[in-house]
Design a protein around this motif. Sequence first.
Motif, PDB file in Angstrom:
ATOM      1  N   LEU A  13      33.830  17.717   6.673  1.00  0.00           N
ATOM      2  CA  LEU A  13      34.767  17.642   5.556  1.00  0.00           C
ATOM      3  C   LEU A  13      36.125  17.151   6.037  1.00  0.00           C
ATOM      4  CD1 LEU A  13      35.579  18.211   2.598  1.00  0.00           C
ATOM      5  CD2 LEU A  13      36.091  20.564   3.295  1.00  0.00           C
ATOM      6  N   THR A  14      36.587  17.684   7.155  1.00  0.00           N
ATOM      7  CA  THR A  14      37.869  17.252   7.716  1.00  0.00           C
ATOM      8  C   THR A  14      37.846  15.764   8.053  1.00  0.00           C
ATOM      9  OG1 THR A  14      38.251  19.463   8.641  1.00  0.00           O
ATOM     10  CG2 THR A  14      39.537  17.641   9.565  1.00  0.00           C
ATOM     11  N   ALA A  15      36.718  15.287   8.597  1.00  0.00           N
ATOM     12  CA  ALA A  15      36.601  13.878   8.953  1.00  0.00           C
ATOM     13  C   ALA A  15      36.661  12.988   7.720  1.00  0.00           C
ATOM     14  CB  ALA A  15      35.291  13.647   9.717  1.00  0.00           C
ATOM     15  N   ILE A  16      35.997  13.404   6.642  1.00  0.00           N
ATOM     16  CA  ILE A  16      36.035  12.604   5.411  1.00  0.00           C
ATOM     17  C   ILE A  16      37.432  12.612   4.811  1.00  0.00           C
ATOM     18  CG2 ILE A  16      35.135  12.395   3.062  1.00  0.00           C
ATOM     19  CD1 ILE A  16      32.499  13.527   4.047  1.00  0.00           C
ATOM     20  N   LYS A  17      38.090  13.764   4.838  1.00  0.00           N
ATOM     21  CA  LYS A  17      39.452  13.842   4.301  1.00  0.00           C
ATOM     22  C   LYS A  17      40.401  12.909   5.052  1.00  0.00           C
ATOM     23  CE  LYS A  17      41.051  18.002   3.329  1.00  0.00           C
ATOM     24  NZ  LYS A  17      41.307  19.473   3.428  1.00  0.00           N
ATOM     25  N   SER A  18      40.146  12.721   6.346  1.00  0.00           N
ATOM     26  CA  SER A  18      41.011  11.839   7.133  1.00  0.00           C
ATOM     27  C   SER A  18      40.828  10.383   6.742  1.00  0.00           C
ATOM     28  CB  SER A  18      40.718  12.022   8.625  1.00  0.00           C
ATOM     29  OG  SER A  18      39.434  11.516   8.964  1.00  0.00           O
ATOM     30  N   GLN A  19      39.718  10.063   6.072  1.00  0.00           N
ATOM     31  CA  GLN A  19      39.463   8.686   5.654  1.00  0.00           C
ATOM     32  C   GLN A  19      40.114   8.344   4.310  1.00  0.00           C
ATOM     33  OE1 GLN A  19      35.339   7.290   6.179  1.00  0.00           O
ATOM     34  NE2 GLN A  19      34.920   9.150   7.349  1.00  0.00           N
ATOM     35  N   VAL A  20      40.600   9.356   3.600  1.00  0.00           N
ATOM     36  CA  VAL A  20      41.174   9.116   2.274  1.00  0.00           C
ATOM     37  C   VAL A  20      42.367   8.164   2.362  1.00  0.00           C
ATOM     38  CG1 VAL A  20      42.381  10.192   0.334  1.00  0.00           C
ATOM     39  CG2 VAL A  20      40.344  11.284   1.293  1.00  0.00           C
ATOM     40  N   ASP A  21      43.241   8.375   3.342  1.00  0.00           N
ATOM     41  CA  ASP A  21      44.429   7.525   3.467  1.00  0.00           C
ATOM     42  C   ASP A  21      44.082   6.072   3.778  1.00  0.00           C
ATOM     43  OD1 ASP A  21      46.189   9.569   2.906  1.00  0.00           O
ATOM     44  OD2 ASP A  21      46.485  10.117   5.019  1.00  0.00           O
ATOM     45  N   ASN A  22      42.879   5.845   4.307  1.00  0.00           N
ATOM     46  CA  ASN A  22      42.477   4.483   4.668  1.00  0.00           C
ATOM     47  C   ASN A  22      41.880   3.703   3.498  1.00  0.00           C
ATOM     48  OD1 ASN A  22      43.223   4.950   7.361  1.00  0.00           O
ATOM     49  ND2 ASN A  22      41.215   5.796   7.856  1.00  0.00           N
TER      50      ASN A  22
END
Length: 313
Positions: free
Chosen positions: A204-213
């Motif tokens: 979940l943390t990894a996917i959340k980090s992709q939101v800004d991209n």
Amino acid sequence: MTIVDLSKVSCLIDEVSSVILGKREVVQLTVAAILAGGHILFEDVPGVGKTLLVKTIASAIQSDYNRIQCTPDLLPSDIVGVSIYDQVDHQFKFHQGPIFTSLLLADEINRATPKTQSALLEAMAERKVTVDNHTYLLPQNFMLLATQNPFEFEGTFSLPEAQLDRFLMRLKIGYPNEEDELTLMTGGKREAIPIRQILTLDELTAIKSQVDNVFLHEKVAKYALALVRETRNHEDILLGVSPRGSEDFVKAAKAYALTEERDYVKPSDFQHLLLACFGHRIKLKSHKRLGETEVTSILMSIIESIPVPVGRD
């Protein structure tokens, strides 16, 4: 860094929708808010599955989860914790409250007094709490999912504008359709349905980090800004969307794009999210009734009044 297949987001939505029948759109918006790192306010009548939705999501993402039942006699210390004197060590020790979790469900939040509601403000804005001049960090994925009864119900306290503005979305589950309600009436308990774990907290943390991209074209960003600014200029709106609300609007749109397995934002994403992101943030002028029909009508008129950028959808 953990690499995650974004198709797992759709699997998460499918898994939760298998329990919350006929409410896939609400489930998708909830998942989008989680990916955006925002808080959600569920406003609806009792018994439509608000609590079950939160519990199901917590199981599907293998998240720690605490629940607070808000009542008028609930105290701030019942949420954040309290310092208790240890007679052996001769010093005060802090005992954490239920707020120290990744997913916190505040059930019927508007039944708690304003003083108790205010205990959540720092946590919602900064993901930390301060007790006796000591600051304690909350988990990285801390998120508040609160339910509230309609303000017409007895024994409720209205949430102040400053607190409402900290919620990324306000969602309504609504009554099920006839077919789904028949299934609910004749089938087994929905709480007994086994939930598959779709994501871990690391994923979940990894996917959340992709939101800004997620890509946001300048023309689409200006379209979103025009929607925001129109809430401040509309003749029937006293309080428009804040700058924090405009930032949240973009985060929500990027996260929603990921739930659609896209790496770019479309103008229609902002249109789809407008009511959920703005409905609780605007305040109508005194000559307008405060009913949901009026709020919805005004927000829909704003969508119709702002030209959509050509070639961006």
